[in-house]
Design an enzyme around this catalytic site. Sequence first.
Site, PDB file in Angstrom:
ATOM      1  N   LYS A  57       0.917  -1.271  -0.133  1.00 19.51           N
ATOM      2  CA  LYS A  57       0.028   0.060   0.019  1.00 19.51           C
ATOM      3  C   LYS A  57       0.885   1.249  -0.087  1.00 19.51           C
ATOM      4  O   LYS A  57       0.494   2.199  -0.531  1.00 19.51           O
ATOM      5  CB  LYS A  57      -0.938  -0.175   1.304  1.00 19.51           C
ATOM      6  CG  LYS A  57      -2.244  -0.834   1.164  1.00 19.51           C
ATOM      7  CD  LYS A  57      -3.298  -1.198   2.123  1.00 19.51           C
ATOM      8  CE  LYS A  57      -4.149  -2.018   1.756  1.00 19.51           C
ATOM      9  NZ  LYS A  57      -5.123  -2.192   2.882  1.00 19.51           N
TER      10      LYS A  57
ATOM     11  N   LYS B  97      -7.488  -9.237 -14.254  1.00 13.64           N
ATOM     12  CA  LYS B  97      -8.336  -9.570 -13.112  1.00 13.64           C
ATOM     13  C   LYS B  97      -9.510  -8.378 -12.847  1.00 13.64           C
ATOM     14  O   LYS B  97      -9.076  -7.055 -12.900  1.00 13.64           O
ATOM     15  CB  LYS B  97      -7.292  -9.528 -11.970  1.00 13.64           C
ATOM     16  CG  LYS B  97      -8.061  -9.576 -10.708  1.00 13.64           C
ATOM     17  CD  LYS B  97      -7.237  -9.124  -9.288  1.00 13.64           C
ATOM     18  CE  LYS B  97      -7.740  -9.218  -8.114  1.00 13.64           C
ATOM     19  NZ  LYS B  97      -8.507  -8.477  -7.468  1.00 13.64           N
TER      20      LYS B  97
ATOM     21  N   LYS C 197     -12.098  -3.410  -8.664  1.00 13.43           N
ATOM     22  CA  LYS C 197     -12.824  -1.790  -8.875  1.00 13.43           C
ATOM     23  C   LYS C 197     -11.460  -0.796  -9.142  1.00 13.43           C
ATOM     24  O   LYS C 197     -11.804   0.253  -9.640  1.00 13.43           O
ATOM     25  CB  LYS C 197     -13.595  -1.368  -7.650  1.00 13.43           C
ATOM     26  CG  LYS C 197     -12.661  -1.503  -6.407  1.00 13.43           C
ATOM     27  CD  LYS C 197     -13.686  -1.009  -5.113  1.00 13.43           C
ATOM     28  CE  LYS C 197     -13.174  -1.478  -3.793  1.00 13.43           C
ATOM     29  NZ  LYS C 197     -12.822  -2.674  -3.704  1.00 13.43           N
TER      30      LYS C 197
HETATM   31  P1  ADP Z   1     -11.179  -5.156  -5.804  1.00 14.70           P
HETATM   32  O1  ADP Z   1      -9.870  -5.749  -6.460  1.00 14.70           O
HETATM   33  O2  ADP Z   1     -12.377  -4.845  -6.573  1.00 14.70           O
HETATM   34  O3  ADP Z   1     -10.609  -4.057  -4.923  1.00 14.70           O
HETATM   35  P2  ADP Z   1     -11.466  -6.323  -3.029  1.00 14.70           P
HETATM   36  O4  ADP Z   1      -9.907  -6.370  -2.882  1.00 14.70           O
HETATM   37  O5  ADP Z   1     -12.055  -5.196  -2.215  1.00 14.70           O
HETATM   38  O6  ADP Z   1     -11.601  -6.191  -4.698  1.00 14.70           O
HETATM   39  O7  ADP Z   1     -11.977  -7.665  -2.655  1.00 14.70           O
HETATM   40  C1  ADP Z   1     -12.845  -8.454  -1.927  1.00 14.70           C
HETATM   41  C2  ADP Z   1     -13.077  -9.708  -2.148  1.00 14.70           C
HETATM   42  O8  ADP Z   1     -13.224  -9.992  -3.381  1.00 14.70           O
HETATM   43  C3  ADP Z   1     -11.418 -10.645  -1.742  1.00 14.70           C
HETATM   44  O9  ADP Z   1     -11.723 -11.646  -0.904  1.00 14.70           O
HETATM   45  C4  ADP Z   1     -10.993 -10.777  -3.048  1.00 14.70           C
HETATM   46  O10 ADP Z   1     -10.214 -11.925  -2.760  1.00 14.70           O
HETATM   47  C5  ADP Z   1     -12.163 -11.316  -4.012  1.00 14.70           C
HETATM   48  N1  ADP Z   1     -12.033 -10.847  -5.351  1.00 14.70           N
HETATM   49  C6  ADP Z   1     -11.717  -9.406  -5.884  1.00 14.70           C
HETATM   50  N2  ADP Z   1     -11.496  -9.437  -6.896  1.00 14.70           N
HETATM   51  C7  ADP Z   1     -11.886 -10.630  -7.463  1.00 14.70           C
HETATM   52  C8  ADP Z   1     -11.676 -11.435  -8.845  1.00 14.70           C
HETATM   53  N3  ADP Z   1     -11.527 -10.650  -9.860  1.00 14.70           N
HETATM   54  N4  ADP Z   1     -11.788 -12.707  -8.760  1.00 14.70           N
HETATM   55  C9  ADP Z   1     -11.866 -13.502  -7.700  1.00 14.70           C
HETATM   56  N5  ADP Z   1     -12.174 -13.022  -6.387  1.00 14.70           N
HETATM   57  C10 ADP Z   1     -11.975 -11.750  -6.399  1.00 14.70           C
END
Ligand code: ADP
Length: 312
Positions: free
Chosen positions: A112, A191, A194
């Site tokens: 981060k 991947k 957001k």
């Molecule tokens: P983002 O990448 O959109 O910020 P987060 O990091 O907030 O998503 O992820 C929240 C949860 O969703 C975590 O447990 C993460 O492993 C899962 N997750 C996020 N993006 C994916 C993806 N593309 N495929 C599978 N699981 C995901």
Amino acid sequence: MKKRLFTGLQPSGALHIGNYFGALKPFKDIAGDYDSFLMIADYHSLTTMRDATTLRSNIIDVVKDYIAIGVEPDEVTIFKQSDVPEHTELAWIFECLVTVPFLSQAHAYKDKVAKGLEANAGLFNYPMLMAADILLYDADVVPVGEDQRQHVEYAREAATKFNNAYGETFVPPQEMVLKGVGIVAGTDGQKMSKSYKNTIPLFGTKDEISRAVMSVVTDSSGDRPENVYSIHRLFRTESELEGLYAEHAGKYKDLKEALIEDIETLVAPMREKRSEITDDDVRTILKNGSEKAQAQAQKKITEIRDRIGVSI
Ligand code: ADP
Ligand code: TRP
């Protein structure tokens, strides 16, 4: 007696179908097998978020999301971290047991800061608040995404340090890295995240979902648009897709329309259910949840205060 499961999530905004297949659905599928606690980590999110209005609405939204996908508040204790002050109290106690060099090695912190986030002391101490979350509840299993595995190791270390200093108090917890569907790809084939603006929203309107699907990049050479297919296989078996993709070979628009319908079939009932949950319903769920959580947390903190010598 069911084993205890504890997990947490930061209230960080609208969910996408990657979150659903990677985290929410696998959680929903196992939650009933355990005495499950689902905590909204609002104090963790203060490490990166400073907008009160956004935080307030994100908290309400995420509870609605979980209820809408089928998590039952009668079965799962859903609560908010800030409603149970024992979490921040125990975090302080752990902070006094671990060293700065130890915390400096946390990958999530280093990543981060490398991305330009402010290295505030909360971000640095984050793993000890998470250790407190887990250890207050004597959790047996802690479902987390791969990126959080090290934080559960940190919780084990905090438990061991405390036990060595003050006697056996905590059972070292075990992470459970949820076997979802692997990484869900976004509209650009990367991947879905957001941060990459390549998401298909889980609770979007049909229009928003259609727009996202229509924007899926389809410059693949063969008859099968791989980026569409890789999302489609989350909704249908390979043999179903074989027929569909053979019939519409090369017709990317038809295949995208079929995908939109399949997403809609899954999402429409959840969207409907979500629209019926009021903000007050959420407040009631969180109030009931925090009472149950706090009963456990108070019991544990009483033992901890006694062990460390502040109860006289
Ligand atoms: P983002 O990448 O959109 O910020 P987060 O990091 O907030 O998503 O992820 C929240 C949860 O969703 C975590 O447990 C993460 O492993 C899962 N997750 C996020 N993006 C994916 C993806 N593309 N495929 C599978 N699981 C995901
Ligand atoms: N740090 C976790 C995340 O960002 C959320 C979290 C906070 C958590 N406390 C927890 C997860 C305790 C599991 C157990 O995803």
